[in-house]
Design a protein around this motif. Sequence first.
Motif, PDB file in Angstrom:
ATOM      1  N   ILE A 141     -33.586  -9.885 -10.563  1.00 17.92           N
ATOM      2  CA  ILE A 141     -32.622  -8.862 -10.471  1.00 17.92           C
ATOM      3  C   ILE A 141     -33.224  -7.614 -11.446  1.00 17.92           C
ATOM      4  O   ILE A 141     -33.130  -7.852 -12.517  1.00 17.92           O
TER       5      ILE A 141
ATOM      6  N   TYR B 124     -24.999  -2.877 -11.812  1.00 12.38           N
ATOM      7  CA  TYR B 124     -24.511  -3.314 -10.570  1.00 12.38           C
ATOM      8  C   TYR B 124     -24.715  -4.725 -10.182  1.00 12.38           C
ATOM      9  O   TYR B 124     -25.311  -5.232  -9.229  1.00 12.38           O
ATOM     10  N   PRO B 125     -23.831  -5.692 -11.199  1.00 11.24           N
ATOM     11  CA  PRO B 125     -24.005  -7.144 -10.805  1.00 11.24           C
ATOM     12  C   PRO B 125     -23.503  -7.577  -9.372  1.00 11.24           C
ATOM     13  O   PRO B 125     -24.095  -8.619  -8.937  1.00 11.24           O
TER      14      PRO B 125
ATOM     15  N   GLY C  69     -26.393  -8.158  -7.261  1.00  9.44           N
ATOM     16  CA  GLY C  69     -27.080  -9.242  -7.752  1.00  9.44           C
ATOM     17  C   GLY C  69     -26.635 -10.409  -7.095  1.00  9.44           C
ATOM     18  O   GLY C  69     -27.141 -11.433  -6.417  1.00  9.44           O
ATOM     19  N   ILE C  70     -25.205 -10.559  -7.094  1.00  4.00           N
ATOM     20  CA  ILE C  70     -24.348 -11.504  -6.535  1.00  4.00           C
ATOM     21  C   ILE C  70     -24.448 -11.784  -5.130  1.00  4.00           C
ATOM     22  O   ILE C  70     -24.593 -12.826  -4.473  1.00  4.00           O
TER      23      ILE C  70
ATOM     24  N   LEU D  39     -28.136 -13.204  -4.169  1.00  2.00           N
ATOM     25  CA  LEU D  39     -27.994 -14.607  -4.345  1.00  2.00           C
ATOM     26  C   LEU D  39     -27.120 -15.434  -3.180  1.00  2.00           C
ATOM     27  O   LEU D  39     -27.578 -16.337  -2.540  1.00  2.00           O
ATOM     28  N   GLU D  40     -26.025 -15.000  -2.921  1.00  4.24           N
ATOM     29  CA  GLU D  40     -24.982 -15.450  -1.755  1.00  4.24           C
ATOM     30  C   GLU D  40     -25.766 -15.365  -0.488  1.00  4.24           C
ATOM     31  O   GLU D  40     -25.577 -16.505   0.214  1.00  4.24           O
TER      32      GLU D  40
END
Lengths: 252, 452
Positions: free
Chosen positions: A12, A20-21, A24-25, A28-29
């Motif tokens: 990331i 911009y978390p 990243g989420i 991942l998802e």
Amino acid sequence: MKVNSPSVALFIPCYVDQFYPQVGIATLELLEKLGCQVTYPSGQTCCGQPLANAGYARDTVGTARHFIETFNDFDYVVCPSGSCTLHVKEHFPAIAGLKKEQEALEHKIYELIEFITDVLKIEKLEGKFPHRVGFHSSCHGQRGLHLSSGSELNQPPYNKARKLLENLAGLEWVELSRTDECCGFGGTFAVTEEALSIQMGKDRLADHLQHKTEILTGGDMSCIMHLQGIATRSKQELKFLHLAEILNQALS
Amino acid sequence: MTHPENAAEFLKDSQKAKWHDETLWFVRDKRDKVSKGIPEWEQLRELASGIKDNVLANLADYLEEFERNATKNGIIVHWAADSEEHNRLVLEILQQQNCTAVVKSKSILTEECHLNPYLEKHGVEVVDTDLGERIVQFLNQPPSHIVLPAIHLKKGEISELFHEKLHTEKGNEDPAYLTQAARVHLREKFFAAKVAITGVNFGIAETGEFVVCTNEGNADMGVHLAQVHIACMGIEKILPRRKDLGVFLRLLARSATGQPITNYNSHFRSPSSGKEIHLILVDNGRTAQLAREKFRNSLKCIRCGACMNTCPIYRRSGGFSYNSTVPGPIGSILSPGLDLKKHSSLPFASTLCGSCTDVCPVKINIHEQLYEWRQEVTKTQGEFAKGLSMKLANGIFKSPLAYKISGSLMRNALKSLPNSLIYHPLNIWGKNRNLPDAPKESFQQWYRKNRS
């Protein structure tokens, strides 16, 4: 998760991590929904591109060494940024004592979309996303990683992101006047050539607005941060999402 | 002035800047369409690049072969190590002919050598006969583009200029009318000139001939009326064989203006009886560039200007913003080799988008060379403060803990500081752009909480 699925390390980029978390989420998802076994190696920082593009590649040895060591034990490294991926592949300084590891990294790091289409070999994703979506083609992803055909070259047209997006139910693809002109972000260029950077960004936004883009998307949050920053300042009614966010939402 | 300062100035006239962008985009678009009509376009580029690789690897041999064959054909060959020697040679030939008025067709090399002011200083009138070049010459300006020298001017401005210089009707902007006036004016100059100067697009080692490409036929008009033809050629313009021309002529005009071919592609091999052809082979920094491995490829350039037309920076900042004879992306990798200090801002006048590299008919890796020049500029010209902040950044990025601390400091600062402090005048990012909203936690923090 599949037992024998490849081990994927998430990279990331620093500005995505900090600003911009949600991107990243979503990355991942999304990868998990596609059956990957995903790890986020702790201790990762940055690829060093901001320094290198400013003319200080020689000062990125420590950063590059740390990067190679952090991601050494995985089958694949996947990154939601074409620009950072290209930097790792092509612009890392040669690190003494890590030649083999560095070469392996150059071949196992992928931008998110190309990982889905080229490694996972997914031709289409089933999902829906009923919106008018305008695609910003980021230069390093396009001309560097060849994620889509360039308007300059005489080659059959293709676009890996479009292929995935267009299959989503309800998604309308926006045709632009200039399909792959730079937005003017350019790293330190955004600050050292501020006037030009802003004008280039405004021109890209005008193209999207003229063709009634509802959501502007792309594979690099750096370009989107720049475009969104200008759009917000001039109070334009445009929404901005990373490709990972659209695909992740569409698949839920 | 640096490139950013010039660019900001250019953009102040936003209507004209928009027009400039759209005009050049139109040329780029024409180039796209015509190049896509050639199925083997990418192979042609590959082939051209390969031929130039061969030329650069064997330049000395080809140049000697070229000189031998040209001399055999009756051409008088001269060598110039730099611009001073080139200019002196031209002047000597003019003085031998007692010539005080000369016509010149387009030659970027003579611009590079600043031949016009030199000759004028020595009492020679120089008339540029390419229409666009004549226009900028009237204005005492250099060309702003290597193929379209007056592209920064609108027809209203040209109409005004011609009214003043050529006494055309005031307010008549009809291009055909204005062009006719220029033809009549130039015709007198052609008849009066004993010597004609041209550039050279290609020199053929195998035959000793050289080729000059124009759209207006002005090179031919000048040369055929004059007693003496002086051709000025950069040493990198060599092609090994006449048949190589087929590759380059197909690429040149399509890349430059989107035409299938330039209107006049004239081969000069021997002087007509009683006349003279002088050919001056000019180095002026080219062998130094040849010795720089990372930048050698820049010498493949055939001066088509496609990288200027496609460059989003050139289109929005104009040719003069570069303050170098060859502007745009290719100029930004050639000029630092001539004077690194003067041109130190040019490698940074790019987002490294790579469009220049992909339009280049001889496949020069322009954007990669811009990146490499940046590394050179910071070694010798780097501002101390910038270097220090970059070293600091490396310190942060190689240490996970330092990265975490500085990241959370930054996010908290953005959340808690008032806008007046975040968008203060020193924050250039925030002058015309908002910063993203600071999230409550980083991805790292989220991951630790939710996944590990």
